[in-house]
Design an enzyme around this catalytic site. Sequence first.
Site, PDB file in Angstrom:
ATOM      1  N   ARG A   1       0.821  -1.237   0.000  1.00 37.63           N
ATOM      2  CA  ARG A   1       0.000   0.000   0.000  1.00 37.63           C
ATOM      3  C   ARG A   1       0.840   1.266   0.000  1.00 37.63           C
ATOM      4  O   ARG A   1       0.384   2.300   0.496  1.00 37.63           O
ATOM      5  CB  ARG A   1      -0.978   0.021   1.182  1.00 37.63           C
ATOM      6  CG  ARG A   1      -2.294  -0.568   0.772  1.00 37.63           C
ATOM      7  CD  ARG A   1      -3.389  -0.193   1.782  1.00 37.63           C
ATOM      8  NE  ARG A   1      -4.136  -1.392   2.085  1.00 37.63           N
ATOM      9  CZ  ARG A   1      -4.644  -1.710   3.263  1.00 37.63           C
ATOM     10  NH1 ARG A   1      -4.542  -0.884   4.278  1.00 37.63           N
ATOM     11  NH2 ARG A   1      -5.281  -2.841   3.423  1.00 37.63           N
TER      12      ARG A   1
ATOM     13  N   ARG B   1      -3.259   6.198   0.272  1.00 31.03           N
ATOM     14  CA  ARG B   1      -3.702   7.348   1.053  1.00 31.03           C
ATOM     15  C   ARG B   1      -2.652   8.009   1.923  1.00 31.03           C
ATOM     16  O   ARG B   1      -2.847   9.120   2.394  1.00 31.03           O
ATOM     17  CB  ARG B   1      -4.908   6.942   1.922  1.00 31.03           C
ATOM     18  CG  ARG B   1      -6.209   6.971   1.147  1.00 31.03           C
ATOM     19  CD  ARG B   1      -7.372   6.728   2.083  1.00 31.03           C
ATOM     20  NE  ARG B   1      -7.413   5.351   2.533  1.00 31.03           N
ATOM     21  CZ  ARG B   1      -8.164   4.920   3.545  1.00 31.03           C
ATOM     22  NH1 ARG B   1      -8.913   5.766   4.212  1.00 31.03           N
ATOM     23  NH2 ARG B   1      -8.161   3.646   3.885  1.00 31.03           N
TER      24      ARG B   1
ATOM     25  N   ARG C   1      -7.051  11.599  -6.379  1.00 30.26           N
ATOM     26  CA  ARG C   1      -8.245  10.772  -6.242  1.00 30.26           C
ATOM     27  C   ARG C   1      -9.531  11.572  -6.001  1.00 30.26           C
ATOM     28  O   ARG C   1     -10.623  10.990  -6.040  1.00 30.26           O
ATOM     29  CB  ARG C   1      -8.060   9.771  -5.088  1.00 30.26           C
ATOM     30  CG  ARG C   1      -7.396   8.446  -5.457  1.00 30.26           C
ATOM     31  CD  ARG C   1      -8.305   7.548  -6.305  1.00 30.26           C
ATOM     32  NE  ARG C   1      -9.648   7.431  -5.771  1.00 30.26           N
ATOM     33  CZ  ARG C   1      -9.988   6.677  -4.722  1.00 30.26           C
ATOM     34  NH1 ARG C   1      -9.087   5.937  -4.125  1.00 30.26           N
ATOM     35  NH2 ARG C   1     -11.241   6.647  -4.298  1.00 30.26           N
TER      36      ARG C   1
ATOM     37  N   ASP D   1      -6.878  -3.225  -7.124  1.00 31.98           N
ATOM     38  CA  ASP D   1      -7.567  -3.782  -5.954  1.00 31.98           C
ATOM     39  C   ASP D   1      -7.862  -5.242  -6.244  1.00 31.98           C
ATOM     40  O   ASP D   1      -8.077  -5.627  -7.403  1.00 31.98           O
ATOM     41  CB  ASP D   1      -8.863  -3.020  -5.675  1.00 31.98           C
ATOM     42  CG  ASP D   1      -9.458  -3.438  -4.334  1.00 31.98           C
ATOM     43  OD1 ASP D   1      -9.147  -2.790  -3.331  1.00 31.98           O
ATOM     44  OD2 ASP D   1     -10.207  -4.437  -4.290  1.00 31.98           O
TER      45      ASP D   1
ATOM     46  N   TYR E   1     -14.915 -12.100   1.076  1.00 30.50           N
ATOM     47  CA  TYR E   1     -15.742 -10.925   0.766  1.00 30.50           C
ATOM     48  C   TYR E   1     -17.012 -11.311   0.006  1.00 30.50           C
ATOM     49  O   TYR E   1     -18.096 -10.813   0.281  1.00 30.50           O
ATOM     50  CB  TYR E   1     -14.952  -9.926  -0.084  1.00 30.50           C
ATOM     51  CG  TYR E   1     -13.870  -9.198   0.671  1.00 30.50           C
ATOM     52  CD1 TYR E   1     -14.197  -8.228   1.620  1.00 30.50           C
ATOM     53  CD2 TYR E   1     -12.525  -9.449   0.436  1.00 30.50           C
ATOM     54  CE1 TYR E   1     -13.204  -7.539   2.311  1.00 30.50           C
ATOM     55  CE2 TYR E   1     -11.529  -8.770   1.121  1.00 30.50           C
ATOM     56  CZ  TYR E   1     -11.876  -7.818   2.051  1.00 30.50           C
ATOM     57  OH  TYR E   1     -10.900  -7.145   2.738  1.00 30.50           O
TER      58      TYR E   1
END
Lengths: 347, 347
Positions: free
Chosen positions: B26, B30, B39, B75, B155
């Site tokens: 990652r 962010r 973004r 992702d 998920y």
Amino acid sequence: MPLSETPLLRALRGDRPDTAPVWFMRQAGRSLPEYRELRVGTRMLDACLDPALAAEITLQPVRRHGVDAAIFFSDIVVPLRLAGVAVEIEPGRGPVFADPVRTASDVVALTSIDPAEVAAASQPIRDAVAIIAAELGERTPLIGFAGAPFTLAAYLVEGGPSKEHLRARAMMHADPESWHRLAGWLARVASEFLAVQADAGASAVQLFDSWAGSLSREDYRTFVAPHSRAALEDARGRVPIIHFGVGTGPILPDMRLGGIADAVGADWRTPLDEAAQLLGPDVTVQGNIDPALLRAPWLVLEAHVLDVLRRGRAARAHIVNLGHGVPPDTDPAVLTRIVELIHSGRA
Amino acid sequence: MPLSETPLLRALRGDRPDTAPVWFMRQAGRSLPEYRELRVGTRMLDACLDPALAAEITLQPVRRHGVDAAIFFSDIVVPLRLAGVAVEIEPGRGPVFADPVRTASDVVALTSIDPAEVAAASQPIRDAVAIIAAELGERTPLIGFAGAPFTLAAYLVEGGPSKEHLRARAMMHADPESWHRLAGWLARVASEFLAVQADAGASAVQLFDSWAGSLSREDYRTFVAPHSRAALEDARGRVPIIHFGVGTGPILPDMRLGGIADAVGADWRTPLDEAAQLLGPDVTVQGNIDPALLRAPWLVLEAHVLDVLRRGRAARAHIVNLGHGVPPDTDPAVLTRIVELIHSGRA
């Protein structure tokens, strides 16, 4: 039969009753329709501090399932609320603290509260435990509990639930003095809460260190185990002690806390025969039916329960439980059926 | 210097470059202000499918930190979106599926989609990878990735994020046929997604089985490992393979997938010297700076990084990384400083 001869208390001493005792973490709670009905309109922490309500909720699963122990209906943050800390339990989220405890001065402020405040404010807890103990009589022991210092700190430092407890784990290394001050204070808070329950009639206690599995062994030993042990020091010798955490396979021997725990719980990841080998011959194992399997067809679940019982025989004694709490959407009939299977002696 | 002689690709072959290669899970994301700026106004999956944007985001941390590898900005649910599955990533929550895959007929319906649809719809992925590979040239390898079948299934079956993945784990036992059909299909989806990235210029691939640590060893071996291996079978021999999951200490040797993984990642719980011993001499280790320590004062973090490097020497080779992804609120200057420390050769 005196309480001391009930299967749970025998198993905690290392005896092997004819059938293993069984109870379920979170047996008192959302899986039961009678619980959901009672809770309508009452916030979680208000329910915990209403003696009649907390007693009734504690007793519901004993009546319904015929489990071998009651677990006191409360929450790990209740002693913090009793000490005057601003905390609420938000439905679907968990404990949320108005003022996260992140800095050295936050820690100093929090820990200036005298842990004896917990005992001073605990009349609702004493009253609830007394009602439960009177109702259960000599048939069924009541287990009291407290949250372990690390798990409480994980919520307090973050201000609420978190996945990997980064802020609490960071504090250990970034400011070990504040960490030890905070964890030491939480140990005294937990100790007070356990003493209140034992004084009022709880026959055993469980320390929940739900998030201990997020720690490396070294961090667990250095920053956590001494405080968990301190939390239990006063209970030791008075009532038997169960110690439980999730994902603790790699630190299971450390969960004995130097022999202070009479039983150590394992989650669904560690087969109980392996747990027994890791823990040695002087400790009872608790667990570890996989909560996921509660959704499986009965024949699949039954085979799993029988396998758990078989593996549990590798330990000096075995208290049957789930590997973690009862999921809220569990069909309670399945839990009753598990109890019947275990009590049938077929295993 | 050809790409094959870059530290990352040497370490994946078991060589020991002068300084260990370093990248961060990652790293594109962010923690970087330039990412948050790019973004604004674009949904996560739309960003993943915009070639210029995905390429730019992938390159940002390479420019800023000087890391030894780029990790493709995407992702794990992107190949499912490409296959036509209705999925969105909700900020602060994670992947959410419009139609959870819970029953045998849900599984039949989903798996009737030809996994080749992923490749057919992957032009934006190919274009992004081509832009990145052209920009990186021979200096820095690009790592492609995919989500492992179990983590994707966790998920899909739940319909979104879950703590203990009860529904997916229940399906394994309650309906093994549906489970294997679903996981087998997800393996082919992951395989297609990896092939697209490798064809377009990725020099290595990582399989993320983030939630594998929630499984018992037996469940991992029976229900998961064969499908993870299948997901990697086509990549094997074409590009080196890294395999990573969180909380996998107890199943680390199984994470080698029978020797198919060139490197296995460990999270912060397992010291790398212990990981190296568990994994044996034929595999490179990746990890495992504790993300919690990124918040600690530099001297504390530096000592921790040096300890990680020291322990990593027990393995045939070591790729430095975090024990999990970069927390979103990380100060990026701290990551740059870690890279500088590792590249200084002081360790």
